[in-house]
Design a protein around this motif. Structure first.
Motif, PDB file in Angstrom:
ATOM      1  N   THR A 114      -5.145   7.371  -8.650  1.00  0.00           N
ATOM      2  CA  THR A 114      -6.182   7.365  -7.623  1.00  0.00           C
ATOM      3  C   THR A 114      -6.849   8.730  -7.542  1.00  0.00           C
ATOM      4  O   THR A 114      -6.179   9.756  -7.528  1.00  0.00           O
ATOM      5  N   CYS A 125       2.350   5.365  -7.378  1.00  0.00           N
ATOM      6  CA  CYS A 125       1.246   5.188  -8.328  1.00  0.00           C
ATOM      7  C   CYS A 125       0.052   6.099  -8.084  1.00  0.00           C
ATOM      8  O   CYS A 125      -0.605   6.537  -9.031  1.00  0.00           O
ATOM      9  N   SER A 126      -0.256   6.345  -6.829  1.00  0.00           N
ATOM     10  CA  SER A 126      -1.543   6.968  -6.502  1.00  0.00           C
ATOM     11  C   SER A 126      -1.713   8.391  -7.015  1.00  0.00           C
ATOM     12  O   SER A 126      -2.834   8.806  -7.280  1.00  0.00           O
ATOM     13  N   LYS A 173     -10.427   8.003  -3.796  1.00  0.00           N
ATOM     14  CA  LYS A 173     -10.240   6.627  -3.322  1.00  0.00           C
ATOM     15  C   LYS A 173     -10.603   5.569  -4.359  1.00  0.00           C
ATOM     16  O   LYS A 173     -10.805   4.406  -4.026  1.00  0.00           O
ATOM     17  N   TYR A 175       2.433   1.679  -3.447  1.00  0.00           N
ATOM     18  CA  TYR A 175       1.407   2.187  -4.370  1.00  0.00           C
ATOM     19  C   TYR A 175       1.177   3.678  -4.126  1.00  0.00           C
ATOM     20  O   TYR A 175       1.139   4.474  -5.069  1.00  0.00           O
ATOM     21  N   THR A 176       1.050   4.051  -2.876  1.00  0.00           N
ATOM     22  CA  THR A 176       0.814   5.450  -2.531  1.00  0.00           C
ATOM     23  C   THR A 176       1.976   6.335  -2.994  1.00  0.00           C
ATOM     24  O   THR A 176       1.765   7.417  -3.535  1.00  0.00           O
ATOM     25  N   GLU A 236       0.829  -1.210   0.000  1.00  0.00           N
ATOM     26  CA  GLU A 236       0.000   0.000   0.000  1.00  0.00           C
ATOM     27  C   GLU A 236       0.867   1.264   0.000  1.00  0.00           C
ATOM     28  O   GLU A 236       0.592   2.213  -0.737  1.00  0.00           O
ATOM     29  N   ILE A 288      -9.412   3.681  -8.007  1.00  0.00           N
ATOM     30  CA  ILE A 288      -8.253   3.455  -8.867  1.00  0.00           C
ATOM     31  C   ILE A 288      -8.637   3.774 -10.315  1.00  0.00           C
ATOM     32  O   ILE A 288      -9.649   3.291 -10.815  1.00  0.00           O
TER      33      ILE A 288
END
Length: 92
Positions: free
Chosen positions: A39, A34-35, A42, A30-31, A27, A44
């Motif tokens: 994102t 990627c996010s 909340k 990803y944060t 997580e 994807i």
């Protein structure tokens, strides 16, 4: 004329996403990576959970016009864990 050849060997340090040692690591990765683009509210974005892992790995490794390439950072196993995280999270 003297010619010198220098060989530079790069030791690549991979992210090594080991979710058994740290369940929240996937997580956080990803944060971090990627996010910001994938994102919103909340949810994807720009992710097709039906796409094959191998195709997603290829896309992540090579990047695209807007996405940087991450071949230098993640192993295939790391990327499989990120993809699985995205699949699970996109169902919520």
């Amino acid at each position: 004329m003297n010619c010198f050849v220098f060989l530079l060997v790069l030791n690549t340090a991979y992210a090594d996403i080991d979710s058994k040692k740290d369940p929240k690591l996937v997580e956080r990765v990803y944060t971090s990576y990627c996010s910001s683009c994938h994102t919103k509210d909340k949810q994807i974005l720009y992710f097709d959970p039906k796409q094959e892992d191998s195709e997603m790995i290829k896309s992540i490794r090579s990047g695209s016009s807007a996405m940087p390439m991450y071949a230098w950072l993640f192993t295939d196993e790391d990327l499989k864990k990120l993809i699985e995280y995205m699949r699970i999270t996109s169902k919520k």
